[in-house]
Each structure stands twice: as structure tokens, then as C-alpha cells.
Motif scaffolding. Structure first.
Motif, PDB file in Angstrom:
ATOM      1  N   GLN A   1     -37.872 -17.625  -2.605  1.00 53.41           N
ATOM      2  CA  GLN A   1     -36.646 -16.832  -2.558  1.00 53.41           C
ATOM      3  C   GLN A   1     -36.940 -15.342  -2.466  1.00 53.41           C
ATOM      4  O   GLN A   1     -36.186 -14.586  -1.844  1.00 53.41           O
ATOM      5  N   ALA A   2     -38.051 -14.900  -3.054  1.00 53.27           N
ATOM      6  CA  ALA A   2     -38.388 -13.474  -3.066  1.00 53.27           C
ATOM      7  C   ALA A   2     -38.536 -12.911  -1.653  1.00 53.27           C
ATOM      8  O   ALA A   2     -38.284 -11.721  -1.423  1.00 53.27           O
ATOM      9  N   PHE A   3     -38.924 -13.744  -0.702  1.00 53.45           N
ATOM     10  CA  PHE A   3     -39.111 -13.268   0.671  1.00 53.45           C
ATOM     11  C   PHE A   3     -37.782 -12.870   1.317  1.00 53.45           C
ATOM     12  O   PHE A   3     -37.773 -12.072   2.250  1.00 53.45           O
ATOM     13  N   ILE A   4     -36.672 -13.414   0.853  1.00 44.84           N
ATOM     14  CA  ILE A   4     -35.387 -13.184   1.509  1.00 44.84           C
ATOM     15  C   ILE A   4     -34.925 -11.735   1.351  1.00 44.84           C
ATOM     16  O   ILE A   4     -34.640 -11.068   2.351  1.00 44.84           O
ATOM     17  N   PRO A   5     -34.858 -11.183   0.134  1.00 46.36           N
ATOM     18  CA  PRO A   5     -34.484  -9.763   0.044  1.00 46.36           C
ATOM     19  C   PRO A   5     -35.650  -8.812   0.299  1.00 46.36           C
ATOM     20  O   PRO A   5     -35.458  -7.727   0.858  1.00 46.36           O
ATOM     21  N   GLU A   6     -36.859  -9.219  -0.103  1.00 49.49           N
ATOM     22  CA  GLU A   6     -37.986  -8.283  -0.027  1.00 49.49           C
ATOM     23  C   GLU A   6     -38.501  -8.074   1.396  1.00 49.49           C
ATOM     24  O   GLU A   6     -39.174  -7.071   1.664  1.00 49.49           O
ATOM     25  N   HIS A   7     -38.186  -8.970   2.315  1.00 48.93           N
ATOM     26  CA  HIS A   7     -38.654  -8.751   3.696  1.00 48.93           C
ATOM     27  C   HIS A   7     -37.861  -7.625   4.365  1.00 48.93           C
ATOM     28  O   HIS A   7     -38.264  -7.135   5.426  1.00 48.93           O
ATOM     29  N   GLN A   8     -36.730  -7.218   3.746  1.00 48.67           N
ATOM     30  CA  GLN A   8     -35.980  -6.076   4.246  1.00 48.67           C
ATOM     31  C   GLN A   8     -36.075  -4.871   3.318  1.00 48.67           C
ATOM     32  O   GLN A   8     -35.866  -3.741   3.756  1.00 48.67           O
ATOM     33  N   GLY A   9     -36.404  -5.121   2.051  1.00 46.64           N
ATOM     34  CA  GLY A   9     -36.518  -4.015   1.104  1.00 46.64           C
ATOM     35  C   GLY A   9     -35.229  -3.222   1.041  1.00 46.64           C
ATOM     36  O   GLY A   9     -34.132  -3.778   0.905  1.00 46.64           O
ATOM     37  N   THR A  10     -35.348  -1.912   1.157  1.00 44.27           N
ATOM     38  CA  THR A  10     -34.172  -1.031   1.187  1.00 44.27           C
ATOM     39  C   THR A  10     -34.150  -0.229   2.487  1.00 44.27           C
ATOM     40  O   THR A  10     -33.704   0.919   2.521  1.00 44.27           O
ATOM     41  N   ILE A  11     -34.644  -0.841   3.567  1.00 47.01           N
ATOM     42  CA  ILE A  11     -34.754  -0.112   4.835  1.00 47.01           C
ATOM     43  C   ILE A  11     -33.374   0.219   5.395  1.00 47.01           C
ATOM     44  O   ILE A  11     -32.370  -0.434   5.082  1.00 47.01           O
ATOM     45  N   LEU A  12     -33.351   1.217   6.243  1.00 50.63           N
ATOM     46  CA  LEU A  12     -32.120   1.690   6.873  1.00 50.63           C
ATOM     47  C   LEU A  12     -31.823   0.856   8.116  1.00 50.63           C
ATOM     48  O   LEU A  12     -32.714   0.583   8.916  1.00 50.63           O
ATOM     49  N   ILE A  13     -30.567   0.442   8.262  1.00 52.00           N
ATOM     50  CA  ILE A  13     -30.132  -0.235   9.485  1.00 52.00           C
ATOM     51  C   ILE A  13     -29.843   0.873  10.478  1.00 52.00           C
ATOM     52  O   ILE A  13     -28.701   1.334  10.642  1.00 52.00           O
ATOM     53  N   ALA A  14     -30.897   1.344  11.120  1.00 46.69           N
ATOM     54  CA  ALA A  14     -30.871   2.615  11.850  1.00 46.69           C
ATOM     55  C   ALA A  14     -29.876   2.615  13.007  1.00 46.69           C
ATOM     56  O   ALA A  14     -29.203   3.628  13.244  1.00 46.69           O
ATOM     57  N   TYR A  15     -29.769   1.515  13.733  1.00 51.65           N
ATOM     58  CA  TYR A  15     -28.907   1.491  14.930  1.00 51.65           C
ATOM     59  C   TYR A  15     -27.458   1.813  14.554  1.00 51.65           C
ATOM     60  O   TYR A  15     -26.818   2.671  15.183  1.00 51.65           O
ATOM     61  N   PHE A  16     -26.951   1.133  13.540  1.00 53.60           N
ATOM     62  CA  PHE A  16     -25.551   1.349  13.166  1.00 53.60           C
ATOM     63  C   PHE A  16     -25.364   2.640  12.366  1.00 53.60           C
ATOM     64  O   PHE A  16     -24.278   3.217  12.384  1.00 53.60           O
ATOM     65  N   TYR A  17     -26.400   3.096  11.702  1.00 57.29           N
ATOM     66  CA  TYR A  17     -26.312   4.392  11.017  1.00 57.29           C
ATOM     67  C   TYR A  17     -26.155   5.520  12.049  1.00 57.29           C
ATOM     68  O   TYR A  17     -25.324   6.427  11.870  1.00 57.29           O
ATOM     69  N   GLN A  18     -26.943   5.446  13.112  1.00 57.59           N
ATOM     70  CA  GLN A  18     -26.830   6.458  14.168  1.00 57.59           C
ATOM     71  C   GLN A  18     -25.478   6.369  14.864  1.00 57.59           C
ATOM     72  O   GLN A  18     -24.878   7.386  15.226  1.00 57.59           O
ATOM     73  N   GLN A  19     -24.982   5.134  15.033  1.00 59.12           N
ATOM     74  CA  GLN A  19     -23.662   4.959  15.637  1.00 59.12           C
ATOM     75  C   GLN A  19     -22.583   5.565  14.743  1.00 59.12           C
ATOM     76  O   GLN A  19     -21.627   6.193  15.243  1.00 59.12           O
ATOM     77  N   ALA A  20     -22.738   5.401  13.431  1.00 60.86           N
ATOM     78  CA  ALA A  20     -21.771   5.975  12.487  1.00 60.86           C
ATOM     79  C   ALA A  20     -21.812   7.501  12.524  1.00 60.86           C
ATOM     80  O   ALA A  20     -20.778   8.164  12.408  1.00 60.86           O
ATOM     81  N   GLN A  21     -23.003   8.054  12.688  1.00 63.22           N
ATOM     82  CA  GLN A  21     -23.123   9.508  12.785  1.00 63.22           C
ATOM     83  C   GLN A  21     -22.352  10.038  13.991  1.00 63.22           C
ATOM     84  O   GLN A  21     -21.742  11.112  13.931  1.00 63.22           O
ATOM     85  N   GLN A  22     -22.353   9.291  15.071  1.00 61.00           N
ATOM     86  CA  GLN A  22     -21.647   9.709  16.285  1.00 61.00           C
ATOM     87  C   GLN A  22     -20.136   9.610  16.126  1.00 61.00           C
ATOM     88  O   GLN A  22     -19.388  10.259  16.862  1.00 61.00           O
ATOM     89  N   GLN A  23     -19.682   8.784  15.169  1.00 62.20           N
ATOM     90  CA  GLN A  23     -18.250   8.602  14.952  1.00 62.20           C
ATOM     91  C   GLN A  23     -17.721   9.455  13.800  1.00 62.20           C
ATOM     92  O   GLN A  23     -16.621   9.216  13.305  1.00 62.20           O
ATOM     93  N   GLN A  24     -18.502  10.413  13.383  1.00 61.92           N
ATOM     94  CA  GLN A  24     -18.110  11.235  12.235  1.00 61.92           C
ATOM     95  C   GLN A  24     -16.892  12.106  12.495  1.00 61.92           C
ATOM     96  O   GLN A  24     -16.401  12.768  11.588  1.00 61.92           O
ATOM     97  N   GLN A  25     -16.388  12.115  13.717  1.00 58.25           N
ATOM     98  CA  GLN A  25     -15.181  12.880  13.996  1.00 58.25           C
ATOM     99  C   GLN A  25     -13.981  12.321  13.235  1.00 58.25           C
ATOM    100  O   GLN A  25     -12.996  13.014  13.003  1.00 58.25           O
ATOM    101  N   ASN A  26     -14.072  11.045  12.850  1.00 57.37           N
ATOM    102  CA  ASN A  26     -12.978  10.411  12.101  1.00 57.37           C
ATOM    103  C   ASN A  26     -13.080  10.815  10.633  1.00 57.37           C
ATOM    104  O   ASN A  26     -13.992  10.381   9.927  1.00 57.37           O
ATOM    105  N   PRO A  27     -12.147  11.628  10.114  1.00 50.20           N
ATOM    106  CA  PRO A  27     -12.252  12.103   8.732  1.00 50.20           C
ATOM    107  C   PRO A  27     -12.047  11.012   7.689  1.00 50.20           C
ATOM    108  O   PRO A  27     -12.389  11.183   6.522  1.00 50.20           O
ATOM    109  N   GLU A  28     -11.479   9.856   8.103  1.00 49.21           N
ATOM    110  CA  GLU A  28     -11.245   8.770   7.150  1.00 49.21           C
ATOM    111  C   GLU A  28     -12.537   8.038   6.805  1.00 49.21           C
ATOM    112  O   GLU A  28     -12.602   7.324   5.808  1.00 49.21           O
ATOM    113  N   LYS A  29     -13.534   8.190   7.625  1.00 49.68           N
ATOM    114  CA  LYS A  29     -14.806   7.514   7.401  1.00 49.68           C
ATOM    115  C   LYS A  29     -15.821   8.499   6.825  1.00 49.68           C
ATOM    116  O   LYS A  29     -16.189   9.472   7.479  1.00 49.68           O
ATOM    117  N   VAL A  30     -16.240   8.256   5.584  1.00 49.27           N
ATOM    118  CA  VAL A  30     -17.252   9.088   4.942  1.00 49.27           C
ATOM    119  C   VAL A  30     -18.597   8.411   5.120  1.00 49.27           C
ATOM    120  O   VAL A  30     -18.748   7.211   4.845  1.00 49.27           O
TER     121      VAL A  30
END
Length: 282
Positions: free
Chosen positions: A160-189
Motif C-alpha cells: 500500500q505504501a507504494f500508492i501514495p509514496e510513488h507521487q509524494g507531494t509533487i506538483l501536477i505541473a500541467y494543470f498548475y500552469q493552466q491555472a496560472q493562465q486563468q488567473q484573470q478570474n478573480p473567483e479562483k484563488v
């Protein structure tokens, strides 16, 4: 004649004791084999026999993965190949690594089409959703759902340890960058934590190897005509990113072992992508 008569009962006694001890040993062996699954479950142990059973692709959970998320299953097989080779070189528990990696992405069965390897060139559902926060939640959920499935199937905690630990606390970079591009929407922090896995980070060399193999699998598979030097440079870049993101501080892996892992991954990639002879057309 008297001597022979005196020795005979002694031989009978020795032979009788040997037969009884042999039978007792056989009975205890049968009992031990019969009780071992219950003892493993009771004390949450993983033996080589148990790990071999869990690595059998014909087990119901892995057969489900192959049927419901075939792209993920193929990804899993290559990650397992990379991780096994590294674990063997570093004298880690190879059987544990194989069994753990084969189950590391079972949670993707909760929504197979949420992961690009299962879309088979079809419509990307995340394009339809068009919300990086919701997409990140779908991606992250494969960890929590995987743990639920692992408990339902009574997988050992070491697996079971392999299930969360194979991702650790890494950043889901693709959607994080997409969210940065949508920051014009003030409702989304925008909070980076919304786009990071919950962890924990790898707590052993075995799960540390898993997070590295998982990170390199897609990149290596995408290489076609790259040289070994280019492949090694790419792998080193990925491993360095995981190291600098503090994903491996609790794994026990050293810088020297990281370099060794990088070379092993490229060797495995070369074995899978060796050049073939161009046969003449008939």
C-alpha cells in the motif's frame, strides 16, 4: 552373537526415532505452509512467496487494471521493469518493488479516461472540463481511490505504501500552469497546495526508486531516435528535479545512487529500443 543381539535394539530405536522426527518435520512443514497466509495477514508480513503471488498478472485486481485501464497497465509494466533493474543494482528488495509498482496505479480505475494513457487518441476529457482545479482533483484522486481498493483487497501495508509514496507531494505541473493562465478570474484563488499530491514522500529506497521510475517512464517511452547521451541527460534532469523538490529526503537514496539509477534506466530503455536491421523488400 551376543554383540549383534545387543546392537539390534539400538538400531531399531535410532531408526524409529528418525522416522518419528521425519514425520513430525513433515507435519509441521504442512502446517506452516497452511498457516502462513493467515500469519502473514495477522502480522501484516510480506514473504517472498506472498510477493510472488501478488506479482502474478492473473490476480483479479491486476486483471481488472489490464481490462479497465489498459494504457495504465502498460505504463505499470514498464515502470516495474525500470524499478526492478534499479532495485537489483542497489541491493533493495526486488520482489517488493515489483509487487508494489504493479499496484501503484490501481486507483486510476476510478476514472480511466481521466489519464491520457487510456484515452487512445480520443477526446481529452480535461479539455471538455476546462477547469484545472477540477482536473487536478481527478488526477489526485487516483491515490486516495487506490488506497481504498488496496484495503478492500487486503494488500499488505508494504504494498500500500507504494500508492501514495510513488507521487509524494509533487506538483501536477500541467494543470498548475493552466491555472496560472486563468488567473484573470478573480473567483479562483491559486494555491500551489491545490495542485500538489498529499504525500507522504517516499519513506524507503524501494518507494524512492518507484517515484523516479514513474517520473521517467513516459519521457523514456517517448524517445525514438535519441542517443543514449541525450536520454541520460533527460533522465538526469528529471531525477534532479525530484531531488531538488525534496521528494527523496526520507528515502535513504544518496546522490551517488541517483546517478547509478539514471544509468540503469537508460540501459533498460536501450534494451527496449535497440536498433533493428532494415530488411530488403520482397
Amino acid at each position: 552373537m551376543l554383540v549383534n543381539t545387543a546392537i539390534a535394539p539400538l538400531w531399531y530405536a535410532v531408526l524409529g526415532a528418525a522416522v518419528l522426527n521425519g514425520l513430525a518435520g513433515l507435519i509441521w512443514s504442512i502446517l506452516a505452509l497452511g498457516l502462513s497466509p493467515y500469519l502473514e495477514a495477522l502480522f501484516d508480513l510480506v514473504t517472498p512467496i506472498r510477493l510472488a503471488e501478488l506479482s502474478n498478472p492473473n490476480r483479479p485486481l491486476l486483471k481488472r487494471l489490464a481490462d479497465e485501464a489498459p494504457g495504465t497497465f502498460q505504463h505499470t509494466l514498464f515502470v516495474a521493469t525500470l524499478a526492478e533493474a534499479a532495485a537489483r543494482a542497489l541491493n533493495c528488495n526486488v520482489e517488493l518493488v515489483r509487487a508494489g509498482v504493479l499496484h501503484h496505479d490501481i486507483g486510476k480505475m476510478h476514472d480511466p479516461l481521466g489519464f491520457i494513457e487510456n484515452q487512445m487518441g480520443g477526446i481529452n476529457k480535461h479539455d471538455v472540463i476546462n477547469d484545472p482545479w477540477k482536473s487536478a482533483e481527478i488526477i489526485k484522486k487516483h491515490v486516495s481511490e487506490g488506497l481504498v481498493m488496496a484495503r478492500q483487497h487486503k494488500l499488505p501495508s508494504a504494498i500500500q505504501a507504494f500508492i501514495p509514496e510513488h507521487q509524494g507531494t509533487i506538483l501536477i505541473a500541467y494543470f498548475y500552469q493552466q491555472a496560472q493562465q486563468q488567473q484573470q478570474n478573480p473567483e479562483k484563488v491559486l494555491h500551489e497546495s491545490d495542485f500538489r499530491y498529499d504525500g507522504p514522500i517516499p519513506q524507503s529506497k524501494e518507494t524512492g526508486i518507484a517515484i523516479l521510475a514513474d517520473a521517467c517512464e513516459a519521457a523514456l517511452r517517448s524517445l525514438k531516435d535519441a542517443t543514449p547521451e541525450a536520454a541520460l541527460a533527460m533522465v538526469n534532469k528529471i531525477l534532479k528535479a525530484r531531488w531538488q523538490d525534496n521528494q527523496l529526503v526520507d528515502s535513504g537514496l544518496t546522490r551517488a545512487e541517483m546517478s547509478q539509477i539514471a544509468h540503469i534506466f537508460v540501459q533498460v530503455w536501450q534494451q527496449f529500443h535497440h536498433q533493428r536491421i532494415a530488411y530488403p523488400k520482397l
